[in-house]
Write a protein that holds these residues in place. Structure first.
Motif, PDB file in Angstrom:
ATOM      1  N   HIS A 166       0.828  -1.198   0.000  1.00 38.01           N
ATOM      2  CA  HIS A 166       0.000   0.000   0.000  1.00 38.01           C
ATOM      3  C   HIS A 166       0.867   1.255   0.000  1.00 38.01           C
ATOM      4  N   GLU A 167       1.967   1.207   0.750  1.00 33.01           N
ATOM      5  CA  GLU A 167       2.845   2.368   0.855  1.00 33.01           C
ATOM      6  C   GLU A 167       3.521   2.688  -0.474  1.00 33.01           C
ATOM      7  N   GLU A 168       4.049   1.674  -1.147  1.00 30.25           N
ATOM      8  CA  GLU A 168       4.718   1.896  -2.443  1.00 30.25           C
ATOM      9  C   GLU A 168       3.731   2.410  -3.487  1.00 30.25           C
ATOM     10  N   TYR A 169       2.524   1.880  -3.466  1.00 25.65           N
ATOM     11  CA  TYR A 169       1.485   2.301  -4.400  1.00 25.65           C
ATOM     12  C   TYR A 169       1.160   3.783  -4.200  1.00 25.65           C
ATOM     13  N   ALA A 170       0.898   4.162  -2.962  1.00 27.86           N
ATOM     14  CA  ALA A 170       0.561   5.558  -2.669  1.00 27.86           C
ATOM     15  C   ALA A 170       1.700   6.487  -3.075  1.00 27.86           C
ATOM     16  N   GLU A 171       2.926   6.098  -2.756  1.00 22.71           N
ATOM     17  CA  GLU A 171       4.069   6.951  -3.053  1.00 22.71           C
ATOM     18  C   GLU A 171       4.295   7.086  -4.553  1.00 22.71           C
ATOM     19  N   PHE A 172       4.130   5.999  -5.312  1.00 25.84           N
ATOM     20  CA  PHE A 172       4.301   6.079  -6.759  1.00 25.84           C
ATOM     21  C   PHE A 172       3.361   7.120  -7.350  1.00 25.84           C
ATOM     22  N   PHE A 173       2.098   7.080  -6.967  1.00 28.75           N
ATOM     23  CA  PHE A 173       1.136   7.996  -7.567  1.00 28.75           C
ATOM     24  C   PHE A 173       1.238   9.406  -6.998  1.00 28.75           C
ATOM     25  N   ARG A 174       1.672   9.563  -5.757  1.00 29.54           N
ATOM     26  CA  ARG A 174       1.924  10.903  -5.226  1.00 29.54           C
ATOM     27  C   ARG A 174       3.027  11.588  -6.031  1.00 29.54           C
ATOM     28  N   LEU A 175       4.089  10.837  -6.336  1.00 29.03           N
ATOM     29  CA  LEU A 175       5.216  11.401  -7.072  1.00 29.03           C
ATOM     30  C   LEU A 175       4.910  11.621  -8.551  1.00 29.03           C
ATOM     31  N   ASN A 176       4.067  10.770  -9.128  1.00 29.64           N
ATOM     32  CA  ASN A 176       3.829  10.838 -10.564  1.00 29.64           C
ATOM     33  C   ASN A 176       2.604  11.650 -10.979  1.00 29.64           C
ATOM     34  N   LEU A 177       1.717  11.959 -10.028  1.00 31.77           N
ATOM     35  CA  LEU A 177       0.523  12.748 -10.352  1.00 31.77           C
ATOM     36  C   LEU A 177       0.311  13.877  -9.336  1.00 31.77           C
ATOM     37  N   PRO A 178       1.350  14.651  -9.053  1.00 32.67           N
ATOM     38  CA  PRO A 178       1.213  15.676  -8.008  1.00 32.67           C
ATOM     39  C   PRO A 178       0.168  16.748  -8.333  1.00 32.67           C
ATOM     40  N   ASP A 179       0.058  17.158  -9.585  1.00 32.25           N
ATOM     41  CA  ASP A 179      -0.903  18.203  -9.929  1.00 32.25           C
ATOM     42  C   ASP A 179      -2.339  17.736  -9.726  1.00 32.25           C
ATOM     43  N   LEU A 180      -2.616  16.489 -10.077  1.00 30.91           N
ATOM     44  CA  LEU A 180      -3.959  15.945  -9.868  1.00 30.91           C
ATOM     45  C   LEU A 180      -4.269  15.847  -8.382  1.00 30.91           C
ATOM     46  N   PHE A 181      -3.333  15.332  -7.599  1.00 31.33           N
ATOM     47  CA  PHE A 181      -3.595  15.195  -6.167  1.00 31.33           C
ATOM     48  C   PHE A 181      -3.673  16.556  -5.475  1.00 31.33           C
ATOM     49  N   LYS A 182      -2.960  17.531  -5.988  1.00 29.79           N
ATOM     50  CA  LYS A 182      -3.087  18.881  -5.431  1.00 29.79           C
ATOM     51  C   LYS A 182      -4.520  19.373  -5.628  1.00 29.79           C
ATOM     52  N   GLN A 183      -5.093  19.140  -6.812  1.00 31.57           N
ATOM     53  CA  GLN A 183      -6.485  19.517  -7.063  1.00 31.57           C
ATOM     54  C   GLN A 183      -7.431  18.782  -6.125  1.00 31.57           C
ATOM     55  N   ILE A 184      -7.210  17.483  -5.987  1.00 29.87           N
ATOM     56  CA  ILE A 184      -8.096  16.668  -5.152  1.00 29.87           C
ATOM     57  C   ILE A 184      -8.046  17.140  -3.697  1.00 29.87           C
ATOM     58  N   PHE A 185      -6.838  17.378  -3.173  1.00 31.41           N
ATOM     59  CA  PHE A 185      -6.733  17.792  -1.776  1.00 31.41           C
ATOM     60  C   PHE A 185      -7.167  19.245  -1.569  1.00 31.41           C
ATOM     61  N   THR A 186      -7.178  20.042  -2.627  1.00 36.63           N
ATOM     62  CA  THR A 186      -7.735  21.387  -2.534  1.00 36.63           C
ATOM     63  C   THR A 186      -9.247  21.315  -2.353  1.00 36.63           C
ATOM     64  N   LEU A 187      -9.861  20.313  -2.972  1.00 40.07           N
ATOM     65  CA  LEU A 187     -11.308  20.091  -2.849  1.00 40.07           C
ATOM     66  C   LEU A 187     -11.697  19.413  -1.541  1.00 40.07           C
ATOM     67  N   ALA A 188     -10.770  18.739  -0.922  1.00 41.34           N
ATOM     68  CA  ALA A 188     -11.068  17.834   0.187  1.00 41.34           C
ATOM     69  C   ALA A 188     -11.499  18.550   1.453  1.00 41.34           C
ATOM     70  N   ASN A 189     -12.485  17.974   2.081  1.00 44.73           N
ATOM     71  CA  ASN A 189     -12.954  18.436   3.372  1.00 44.73           C
ATOM     72  C   ASN A 189     -12.402  17.486   4.430  1.00 44.73           C
ATOM     73  N   GLY A 190     -11.203  17.780   4.940  1.00 44.25           N
ATOM     74  CA  GLY A 190     -10.734  16.929   6.023  1.00 44.25           C
ATOM     75  C   GLY A 190      -9.268  16.598   6.132  1.00 44.25           C
ATOM     76  N   PRO A 191      -8.669  15.933   5.155  1.00 46.28           N
ATOM     77  CA  PRO A 191      -7.334  15.382   5.425  1.00 46.28           C
ATOM     78  C   PRO A 191      -6.204  16.400   5.467  1.00 46.28           C
ATOM     79  N   GLY A 192      -6.453  17.622   5.120  1.00 41.64           N
ATOM     80  CA  GLY A 192      -5.397  18.634   5.114  1.00 41.64           C
ATOM     81  C   GLY A 192      -5.121  19.118   3.703  1.00 41.64           C
ATOM     82  N   SER A 193      -4.434  20.230   3.614  1.00 41.65           N
ATOM     83  CA  SER A 193      -4.098  20.804   2.307  1.00 41.65           C
ATOM     84  C   SER A 193      -3.006  19.964   1.645  1.00 41.65           C
TER      85      SER A 193
END
Length: 154
Positions: A70-97
């Motif tokens: 699970h850790e390697e999976y999360a890290e791979f996509f955090r590193l390879n799709l940062p702009d998408l995850f930035k958008q998602i976490f900007t929308l998110a109500n809860g886990p932090g910016s």
């Protein structure tokens, strides 16, 4: 051995967040999808991936089946799709910016909090991110990984 990711990100309901959500929807196929496609293919751990917004527009949902930890999976996509995850976490109500969760440990912890366990129990005794028996996930190819399956398709 495949694991399921059922990531449900609660969406802020203010006008600015809804505008960003509309932008994601309008531009997903041309802006985000090609980046996801490239990262998913390069990963060689992803069986399936889909992204949706619930009908009530309260959750941004990412559903995947993937191999490995699970850790390697999360890290791979955090590193390879940062702009998408930035958008998602900007929308998110809860886990932090995005600035708060954009590192290996906190991103994984945030994704764990947004994970919804599938009903039932794993027939292969896979473990979820908390080390408990994972929820049920049907495996048409048994315990085979993407790396084992792809050469057989050539």
């Amino acid at each position: 051995m495949a694991h399921a990711l059922n990531l449900f990100v609660p969406i802020l309901q203010d006008a600015e967040s809804q505008k960003l959500l509309a932008d994601i929807e309008a531009n997903f196929a041309t802006r985000d999808q090609p980046l996801i496609e490239k990262a998913a293919r390069e990963s060689q751990i992803l069986h399936f991936l889909r992204v949706l917004i619930t009908l009530d527009r309260k959750y941004f949902v990412v559903l995947t089946e993937y191999d490995g930890s699970h850790e390697e999976y999360a890290e791979f996509f955090r590193l390879n799709l940062p702009d998408l995850f930035k958008q998602i976490f900007t929308l998110a109500n809860g886990p932090g910016s995005w600035d708060q969760v954009n590192n290996e440990k906190t991103f994984f912890e945030a994704s764990k909090k947004l994970q919804i366990r599938s009903l039932g129990n794993s027939v292969y005794d896979e473990k979820d991110p908390w080390g408990q028996t994972d929820g049920y996930l049907f495996h048409a190819y048994g315990p085979r990984t993407v790396k084992q399956i792809l050469p057989l398709l050539k």
